[in-house]
Design a protein around this motif. Structure first.
Motif, mmCIF file in Angstrom:
data_model
loop_
_atom_site.group_PDB
_atom_site.id
_atom_site.type_symbol
_atom_site.label_atom_id
_atom_site.label_comp_id
_atom_site.label_asym_id
_atom_site.label_seq_id
_atom_site.Cartn_x
_atom_site.Cartn_y
_atom_site.Cartn_z
ATOM 1 N N HIS A 118 1.203 -1.167 -0.199
ATOM 2 C CA HIS A 118 0.476 -0.233 0.028
ATOM 3 C C HIS A 118 1.223 0.846 -0.275
ATOM 4 C CE1 HIS A 118 -2.993 -2.913 0.923
ATOM 5 N NE2 HIS A 118 -3.974 -1.757 1.159
ATOM 6 N N PRO A 119 0.378 2.372 -0.622
ATOM 7 C CA PRO A 119 1.011 3.404 -0.481
ATOM 8 C C PRO A 119 1.393 4.500 0.687
ATOM 9 C CG PRO A 119 -0.456 3.597 -1.900
ATOM 10 C CD PRO A 119 -0.625 2.408 -1.725
ATOM 11 N N LEU A 166 -10.504 0.083 5.919
ATOM 12 C CA LEU A 166 -9.837 -0.255 4.543
ATOM 13 C C LEU A 166 -8.260 -1.269 4.728
ATOM 14 C CD1 LEU A 166 -11.992 -2.149 2.504
ATOM 15 C CD2 LEU A 166 -10.472 -0.465 0.915
ATOM 16 N N VAL A 167 -7.747 0.488 4.539
ATOM 17 C CA VAL A 167 -6.202 -0.265 5.048
ATOM 18 C C VAL A 167 -5.926 -1.050 6.570
ATOM 19 C CG1 VAL A 167 -4.057 0.553 4.844
ATOM 20 C CG2 VAL A 167 -5.055 2.067 3.497
ATOM 21 N N ALA A 168 -6.804 -0.551 7.499
ATOM 22 C CA ALA A 168 -6.349 -1.454 9.140
ATOM 23 C C ALA A 168 -7.292 -2.993 8.661
ATOM 24 C CB ALA A 168 -7.115 -0.794 9.568
ATOM 25 N N GLU A 227 1.171 7.112 2.005
ATOM 26 C CA GLU A 227 0.095 8.194 2.576
ATOM 27 C C GLU A 227 -0.913 7.338 3.246
ATOM 28 O OE1 GLU A 227 1.578 7.485 -0.551
ATOM 29 O OE2 GLU A 227 0.498 8.343 -2.415
ATOM 30 N N LEU A 228 -0.966 6.394 2.485
ATOM 31 C CA LEU A 228 -1.853 5.757 2.887
ATOM 32 C C LEU A 228 -1.816 4.887 4.829
ATOM 33 C CD1 LEU A 228 -3.823 3.724 -0.284
ATOM 34 C CD2 LEU A 228 -4.371 6.488 1.767
ATOM 35 N N GLY A 229 -0.920 4.495 5.349
ATOM 36 C CA GLY A 229 0.113 3.739 5.954
ATOM 37 C C GLY A 229 0.841 2.572 5.865
ATOM 38 N N GLY A 230 0.765 2.005 4.525
ATOM 39 C CA GLY A 230 1.376 1.344 3.572
ATOM 40 C C GLY A 230 3.085 1.234 3.815
ATOM 41 N N GLY A 231 3.577 0.058 3.420
ATOM 42 C CA GLY A 231 5.678 0.158 3.312
ATOM 43 C C GLY A 231 5.526 1.186 1.761
ATOM 44 N N GLY A 232 4.936 1.130 0.788
ATOM 45 C CA GLY A 232 5.395 1.990 0.088
ATOM 46 C C GLY A 232 5.811 1.447 -1.314
ATOM 47 N N MET A 233 6.231 -0.371 -1.354
ATOM 48 C CA MET A 233 6.904 -0.201 -2.476
ATOM 49 C C MET A 233 6.960 -0.411 -3.841
ATOM 50 S SD MET A 233 7.502 -4.540 0.056
ATOM 51 C CE MET A 233 9.569 -4.054 -0.555
ATOM 52 N N PRO A 234 7.792 -0.266 -4.414
ATOM 53 C CA PRO A 234 6.941 0.005 -5.628
ATOM 54 C C PRO A 234 6.680 -1.427 -6.591
ATOM 55 C CG PRO A 234 9.621 1.121 -5.514
ATOM 56 C CD PRO A 234 8.708 0.370 -3.924
ATOM 57 N N PHE A 235 6.155 -1.612 -7.271
ATOM 58 C CA PHE A 235 5.797 -2.594 -8.024
ATOM 59 C C PHE A 235 6.608 -3.893 -7.666
ATOM 60 C CE2 PHE A 235 1.936 -3.001 -9.625
ATOM 61 C CZ PHE A 235 1.213 -2.072 -9.190
ATOM 62 N N ALA A 236 7.767 -2.978 -8.718
ATOM 63 C CA ALA A 236 9.384 -3.740 -9.673
ATOM 64 C C ALA A 236 9.768 -4.509 -8.162
ATOM 65 C CB ALA A 236 9.870 -3.344 -9.797
ATOM 66 N N ASP A 237 9.840 -4.166 -7.043
ATOM 67 C CA ASP A 237 10.140 -4.754 -4.878
ATOM 68 C C ASP A 237 9.149 -5.331 -5.341
ATOM 69 O OD1 ASP A 237 12.118 -3.295 -5.512
ATOM 70 O OD2 ASP A 237 12.011 -1.475 -4.294
ATOM 71 N N TYR A 238 8.389 -4.401 -4.920
ATOM 72 C CA TYR A 238 6.831 -6.013 -4.399
ATOM 73 C C TYR A 238 6.661 -6.855 -4.709
ATOM 74 C CZ TYR A 238 2.160 -6.814 -2.154
ATOM 75 O OH TYR A 238 1.532 -7.019 -1.397
ATOM 76 N N VAL A 239 7.350 -7.800 -6.402
ATOM 77 C CA VAL A 239 6.923 -8.615 -6.576
ATOM 78 C C VAL A 239 7.440 -9.508 -6.091
ATOM 79 C CG1 VAL A 239 8.116 -10.401 -8.325
ATOM 80 C CG2 VAL A 239 7.335 -8.361 -9.207
ATOM 81 N N TYR A 240 9.553 -9.983 -5.283
ATOM 82 C CA TYR A 240 9.445 -10.369 -4.681
ATOM 83 C C TYR A 240 8.771 -10.302 -3.348
ATOM 84 C CZ TYR A 240 13.120 -9.129 -7.960
ATOM 85 O OH TYR A 240 13.909 -8.820 -9.094
ATOM 86 N N VAL A 241 8.327 -10.655 -2.600
ATOM 87 C CA VAL A 241 7.128 -9.990 -1.659
ATOM 88 C C VAL A 241 6.134 -10.976 -1.708
ATOM 89 C CG1 VAL A 241 6.401 -8.969 0.454
ATOM 90 C CG2 VAL A 241 8.536 -8.000 -0.627
ATOM 91 N N ASN A 242 5.905 -10.429 -2.455
ATOM 92 C CA ASN A 242 3.959 -11.187 -3.665
ATOM 93 C C ASN A 242 4.561 -12.178 -3.638
ATOM 94 O OD1 ASN A 242 0.731 -10.667 -3.047
ATOM 95 N ND2 ASN A 242 1.315 -9.169 -4.783
ATOM 96 N N GLU A 243 5.636 -12.683 -4.105
ATOM 97 C CA GLU A 243 5.755 -13.631 -4.816
ATOM 98 C C GLU A 243 6.133 -14.653 -3.532
ATOM 99 O OE1 GLU A 243 9.117 -14.603 -6.807
ATOM 100 O OE2 GLU A 243 9.965 -14.142 -5.870
ATOM 101 N N VAL A 244 6.866 -14.442 -2.642
ATOM 102 C CA VAL A 244 6.282 -15.475 -1.138
ATOM 103 C C VAL A 244 4.831 -15.769 -0.516
ATOM 104 C CG1 VAL A 244 8.939 -15.455 -0.241
ATOM 105 C CG2 VAL A 244 8.181 -13.672 0.161
ATOM 106 N N GLN A 245 4.699 -14.076 -0.546
ATOM 107 C CA GLN A 245 3.086 -14.166 0.362
ATOM 108 C C GLN A 245 2.255 -15.186 -0.550
ATOM 109 O OE1 GLN A 245 1.029 -10.157 1.531
ATOM 110 N NE2 GLN A 245 -0.052 -10.854 -0.382
ATOM 111 N N GLY A 246 1.862 -15.206 -1.889
ATOM 112 C CA GLY A 246 1.208 -16.287 -2.198
ATOM 113 C C GLY A 246 1.331 -17.178 -2.229
#
Ligand SMILES: Cc1cc2nc3c(=O)[nH]c(=O)nc-3n(C[C@H](O)[C@H](O)[C@H](O)COP(=O)(O)OP(=O)(O)OC[C@H]3O[C@@H](n4cnc5c(N)ncnc54)[C@H](O)[C@@H]3O)c2cc1C
Length: 396
Positions: A60-61, A118-120, A63-82
């Motif tokens: 999440h961005p 929602l974010v929480a 400013e919404l209280g999230g980690g703000g990871m760019p898409f290309a970085d998030y791939v590496y986290v989301n693939e293990v989360q998946g």
């Protein structure tokens, strides 16, 4: 194009998420599959742990209280989360598509009411386009209509496959609001609280035996305030497209995690099971399964990284996203299918996670647009460049 290794600045958090998934989420799966109160309590506990450990809503961005990871970085986290379908629930990212949609298009009062909780994960979202009466792959056919009566929208129609509607606080509903407007411009998005009179859940439809909360919902003169309109009148398709594009990459990222898990199970089985005088791993027909799975996963991973980078660069990346949706869904199905085969009859039981994974993987070729629609759209876009006198360059 990025390197293929996990970048050093992502490795730490990725390792943390991986450990969280393997040690805490995956062991909870049998309970979570059962649903009900015990599952809700366990999920809430996992969510609290993720928040306490700084693993919440990493995509999440900021400013919404999230980690703000760019898409290309998030791939590496989301693939293990998946690795588990419950990863995105436990780690607070299941609201990402809806949060991004509200972040971009909601009014200040809508944000206050819906986006912050929602974010929480204090509330659940749901999203309704698909209808039983029309081929919803072609959403210009959608029939649910909304008319303005004074300062209220009055909504009439029937949707189905509204995932999560039974526990959601609201549904964002695609409605025909501009009957005179051509094609895509006839539709708008309206936020409907699920406790509004006339909003009736007719049934939840299990899919291949899995109860995923896919609801058929009747809208019988549902009245909501005029300012529940999201974005502007006639903007429904633009908003839907903006929402679904990143969503398809998020799916592809998570499918990589499922595929890794199936691949581990495949290879583990082949190296430990003996038949006809030696391990299954020595049989060439089984080695073919390993090879095909390796090649499909690796190709899909590179396509996903490529699509994520294209989005980070600011393009709409329609070809890249369409391609990864189709290739990823097929890859997921095929890899899990081979792992099931290598397990023999055990692969069809609930003694391994494969049976559930296999059934859920079949959904992927249909949700967020069936394969054929993406194939058509990717091919048309590529062919247009030639029709316009250009060429499609793979080197960028
Ligand atoms: C697990 C799951 C969750 C879902 N969650 C949601 C949700 O939360 N909200 C929501 O609104 N919807 C949701 N859906 C619905 C999903 O998005 C639709 O099912 C999908 O868009 C296809 O629409 P349809 O079912 O009406 O198929 P149809 O449009 O009737 O298409 C039927 C088949 O025709 C073929 N076809 C269609 N178009 C073409 C073409 N141009 N060329 C060749 N063949 C074609 C395809 O094989 C397709 O599968 C979900 C679906 C699933 C399985």
């Amino acid at each position: 194009m990025s390197g293929f290794e996990v970048p050093s600045h992502v490795r730490g958090v990725r390792d943390q998420v991986l450990a969280f998934m393997i040690e805490r989420v995956e062991p909870a799966e049998p309970l979570l599959h059962l649903g009900g109160e015990p599952a809700a309590v366990r999920l809430a506990d996992l969510q609290r742990q993720a928040k306490d450990e700084g693993l919440w809503a990493l995509g999440h961005p900021v400013e919404l209280g999230g980690g703000g990871m760019p898409f290309a970085d998030y791939v590496y986290v989301n693939e293990v989360q998946g690795r588990s379908e419950y990863g995105q629930l436990a780690l607070g990212t299941f609201t990402l598509q809806d949060s991004l949609m509200l972040h971009t298009h909601a009014s200040e009062s809508q944000k206050k009411r819906w986006l912050e909780p929602l974010v929480a994960a204090e509330i659940w979202p749901s999203f309704a386009m698909t209808e039983p009466e029309v081929a919803s792959s072609d959403p210009t056919q959608l029939q649910t209509r909304a008319t303005l009566d004074g300062d209220e929208w009055v909504i009439t129609g029937r949707k189905w496959f509204t995932t999560g509607a039974s526990r959601a606080a609201y549904t964002t509903v695609m409605c025909r609001t501009e009957p005179e407007a051509p094609g895509h411009a006839a539709f708008s998005m309206i936020i409907v609280p699920t406790d509004t009179p006339g909003y009736t859940i007719v049934r939840e439809t299990p899919l291949l035996g899995i109860k995923g909360g896919h609801c058929e919902v009747l809208y019988d003169d549902v009245r909501v305030p005029a300012d529940n309109l999201l974005g502007g009148r006639g903007r429904g398709f633009v908003i839907a497209q903006e929402r679904l594009g990143p969503g398809r990459i998020f799916h592809a990222m998570r499918w990589l995690g499922q595929a890794q898990r199936a691949f581990d199970l495949l290879c583990g089985r082949l190296t430990t099971r003996q038949a006809f005088g030696g391990p299954l791993a020595d049989k060439q027909l089984m080695q073919q399964h390993v090879f095909d799975s390796y090649a499909q996963i690796q190709a899909c991973r590179l396509l996903t990284l490529h699509a994520a980078e294209a989005v980070d660069r600011g393009g709409d990346a329609r070809v890249e996203i369409g391609a990864v949706k189709v290739v990823g869904a097929r890859m997921l199905h095929d890899v899990i299918d081979r792992a099931v085969q290598a397990h023999g009859a055990a692969g069809l039981t609930d003694d391994t996670p494969l049976s559930h994974m296999y059934r859920a993987a079949r959904f992927a070729r249909i949700y967020d647009g069936p394969d054929e629609v993406h194939i058509q759209s990717v091919a048309r876009r590529i062919l247009k460049t030639y029709r316009d006198g250009g060429a499609w360059s793979f080197s960028g």
